[in-house]
Design a protein around this motif. Structure first.
Motif, mmCIF file in Angstrom:
data_model
loop_
_atom_site.group_PDB
_atom_site.id
_atom_site.type_symbol
_atom_site.label_atom_id
_atom_site.label_comp_id
_atom_site.label_asym_id
_atom_site.label_seq_id
_atom_site.Cartn_x
_atom_site.Cartn_y
_atom_site.Cartn_z
ATOM 1 N N SER A 99 1.349 3.422 -2.749
ATOM 2 C CA SER A 99 1.621 3.950 -4.083
ATOM 3 C C SER A 99 2.975 4.653 -4.133
ATOM 4 C CB SER A 99 0.483 4.892 -4.494
ATOM 5 O OG SER A 99 0.643 5.375 -5.801
ATOM 6 N N SER B 180 0.847 -1.186 0.000
ATOM 7 C CA SER B 180 0.000 0.000 0.000
ATOM 8 C C SER B 180 0.888 1.243 0.000
ATOM 9 C CB SER B 180 -0.901 0.008 1.240
ATOM 10 O OG SER B 180 -1.886 -0.997 1.154
ATOM 11 N N THR C 230 -2.357 1.861 -5.187
ATOM 12 C CA THR C 230 -2.666 2.026 -3.768
ATOM 13 C C THR C 230 -3.219 0.748 -3.159
ATOM 14 O OG1 THR C 230 -4.931 2.816 -4.156
ATOM 15 C CG2 THR C 230 -3.181 4.472 -4.117
ATOM 16 N N GLY D 295 -8.033 5.353 -2.058
ATOM 17 C CA GLY D 295 -6.599 5.532 -2.261
ATOM 18 C C GLY D 295 -5.966 6.362 -1.158
ATOM 19 N N GLN D 296 -6.658 7.441 -0.735
ATOM 20 C CA GLN D 296 -6.108 8.290 0.320
ATOM 21 C C GLN D 296 -5.965 7.535 1.639
ATOM 22 O OE1 GLN D 296 -5.116 12.086 0.462
ATOM 23 N NE2 GLN D 296 -4.061 10.497 1.576
ATOM 24 N N ARG E 253 -5.501 4.368 2.092
ATOM 25 C CA ARG E 253 -4.427 3.357 2.021
ATOM 26 C C ARG E 253 -3.050 4.008 2.049
ATOM 27 N NH1 ARG E 253 -9.190 1.508 2.977
ATOM 28 N NH2 ARG E 253 -9.441 -0.732 2.634
ATOM 29 N N ILE E 254 -2.932 5.194 1.477
ATOM 30 C CA ILE E 254 -1.656 5.913 1.544
ATOM 31 C C ILE E 254 -1.372 6.325 2.988
ATOM 32 C CG2 ILE E 254 -0.505 8.064 0.880
ATOM 33 C CD1 ILE E 254 -2.100 7.748 -1.830
ATOM 34 N N LEU F 213 0.583 13.411 -2.566
ATOM 35 C CA LEU F 213 -0.547 12.489 -2.668
ATOM 36 C C LEU F 213 -1.761 12.982 -1.900
ATOM 37 C CD1 LEU F 213 1.372 9.099 -2.432
ATOM 38 C CD2 LEU F 213 0.411 10.182 -4.471
ATOM 39 N N TYR G 155 -5.239 13.068 -3.922
ATOM 40 C CA TYR G 155 -6.391 12.245 -3.538
ATOM 41 C C TYR G 155 -7.426 12.993 -2.698
ATOM 42 C CZ TYR G 155 -4.205 8.095 -5.483
ATOM 43 O OH TYR G 155 -3.671 7.175 -6.349
#
Length: 483
Positions: free
Chosen positions: A89, A87, A238, A323-324, A326-327, A110, A114
């Motif tokens: 990205s 995770s 991600t 995605g946000q 997971r980042i 990021l 995101y």
């Protein structure tokens, strides 16, 4: 005791995190749908009215050029996603290749790509929903409830509701979210195919006369505008720790998503130019709907396109929020930000608290702040992240030549070098104020690293990695059951 320079340059070990509490439940098609969903958003529904006045009918070549630049970066993402299937990205790739300090700046990029873009597209969803309600039921929501205070309203309520709906889906579980997203992706593809099928009946080859009235410079300017319609392919990466067979499926999903997006975009551009003279695009609102209305001689195509846009933007918001979270999960596990963002619920195997915090912040952005300038910040954040990926690929090839990779970019090192050049060129086209604000934002994030992240880092001697809420054995059990 480690020095500041050693802390800035220390790198995270390469390879999947076998202790991850996230379950691998996402197969190839849902992964591909994540990339398509996050890429095909509002852009294609409106971009023609901006790009055609710059390039004329040669806007078709603008789409090709933008697709090539995006494709070069996608190839770099595909290799790194297969080599570093975790995770986070670009943040994780930067941490593994360039060090902790660079990774922290990429984290700032990021957040712009995101979180801010999720707020921006939620505002767009509100506008389309209002249009759709008017077309179907002759209902218009009150101005005060669909606009930010600076725009004469109180709160953009539909945008807030959209964020809440996406948060509920994400909290229920990753599998439920990606299945819902895959269904919505099929619908949005069907709507664009509908435009192509109906629009081609109004084809007039005379519209391609005077093909490039503004020359190569016009085509290049059009490509710069269109490029942002390709942003989102990196969302696949991600899901590195929730993808089945990530070394194979992550690169494959990125490439398949890119091919689908390019084919749809060029198809839409060709049909739009064939059905309407280039001189009529400038200033045209809801361009695709207007084109179909002229071809068919009725307003019902506008309703179909509005439905497609509502579904399209819903799926974009869902994926950008995913995605946000997971980042931030990856950054929290590394100690760069507070541990609350890395805690995973024992029942749903999702970072529930992380999702609630992110959704609350994005809901505020979408509900009470005009997003126009923040949308441009999204672009520079994305381009900076793309730049890091291409540079990171070159570094990883030199540093780890024998590392197992599920995919290797062709024509190395030309491919990443061209990707770097393309990103720098597009950044140079942005307004100076955008670049200045981005530099200030990155400096603030780096200051947070010096005050918090470098001392809490999991790589700092004496620190331990994040203890997850969910037992690791349970996550592994779910992974096996889902295969």
């Amino acid at each position: 005791m480690t020095t500041i320079s050693q802390q800035l340059l220390r790198r995270k070990p390469i390879g999947p995190d076998t202790s991850s509490p996230l379950a691998r439940t996402i197969g190839l098609f849902p992964l591909m749908a994540i990339g398509i969903s996050c890429t095909i958003g509002t852009g294609i529904f409106f971009i023609m009215s901006q790009a055609v006045p710059m390039a004329g009918p040669a806007v078709i070549w603008s789409f090709v050029i933008a697709g090539v630049v995006a494709g070069l970066t996608a190839l770099c993402y595909a290799e790194l996603a297969g080599a570093v299937p975790v995770s986070g990205s670009t943040y994780s790739y930067a941490y593994a290749t360039m060090g902790e300090g660079t990774a922290m700046i990429v984290g700032a990029c990021l957040l712009l790509e995101y979180a801010v873009s999720a707020g921006a597209v939620a505002v767009g969803w509100s506008q389309y929903l209002n249009e759709l309600l008017g077309n179907l039921f002759n209902i218009q929501l009150p101005h005060a409830l669909v606009n930010a205070p600076e725009e004469g309203g109180i709160v953009n309520l539909p945008a807030v509701v959209l964020i809440a709906l996406c948060a509920v889906l994400l909290i229920r579980g990753t599998k439920e979210s990606v299945v819902t997203n895959a269904i919505m992706v099929c619908v949005k593809i069907a709507v664009l195919l509908f435009f192509i099928a109906v629009g081609i009946t109004g084809w007039n080859s005379d519209h391609f006369a005077n093909f490039a009235p503004y020359g190569i410079s016009g085509v290049a300017a059009g490509a710069g505008v269109i490029f942002f319609s390709f942003i989102g392919l990196d969302a696949v990466s991600t899901a590195g720790e929730e993808a089945k067979n990530p070394k194979r499926n992550l690169p494959l999903a990125i490439m398949l998503a890119l091919l689908v997006v390019i084919a749809l975009y060029i198809g839409v551009a060709l049909v739009a130019i064939g059905a309407q003279p280039a001189s009529q695009f400038e200033g045209q609102e809801a361009g695709l709907s207007a084109i179909l209305a002229d071809v068919v001689g009725s307003s019902w195509p506008a309703t179909v396109l509005a439905i497609g846009a509502v579904i399209s933007i819903f799926s974009v918001t869902l994926v950008t929020l995913y995605g946000q979270t997971r980042i931030l999960f990856a950054m929290s596990r590394d100690g760069m930000i507070p541990k609350v963002f890395g805690q995973v619920n024992a029942r749903t195997f999702t970072p529930v608290r992380n999702t609630l915090i992110v959704s609350a912040v994005v809901a505020v952005l979408a509900g009470v702040i005009p997003i126009n300038f923040l949308a441009e910040m999204t672009s520079i954040g994305t381009l900076a992240a793309f730049l890091v990926v291409s540079i990171g690929l070159i570094i990883l090839r030199r540093r780890e030549p024998d590392l197992e990779r599920g995919f290797k970019v062709p024509l190395y090192p030309l491919t990443p070098i061209l990707s770097i050049a393309g990103c720098i060129w597009i950044i140079s086209q942005l307004r100076p104020v955008t670049i200045v604000v981005f530099v200030v934002w990155s400096a603030v994030f780096l200051a947070f690293y010096f005050l918090y992240g470098r001392r809490k880092s999991a790589l700092e001697p004496g620190n331990s990695v994040l203890e997850p809420e969910v037992p690791i054995t349970a996550a592994v059990h779910v992974e096996k059951d889902e295969r």
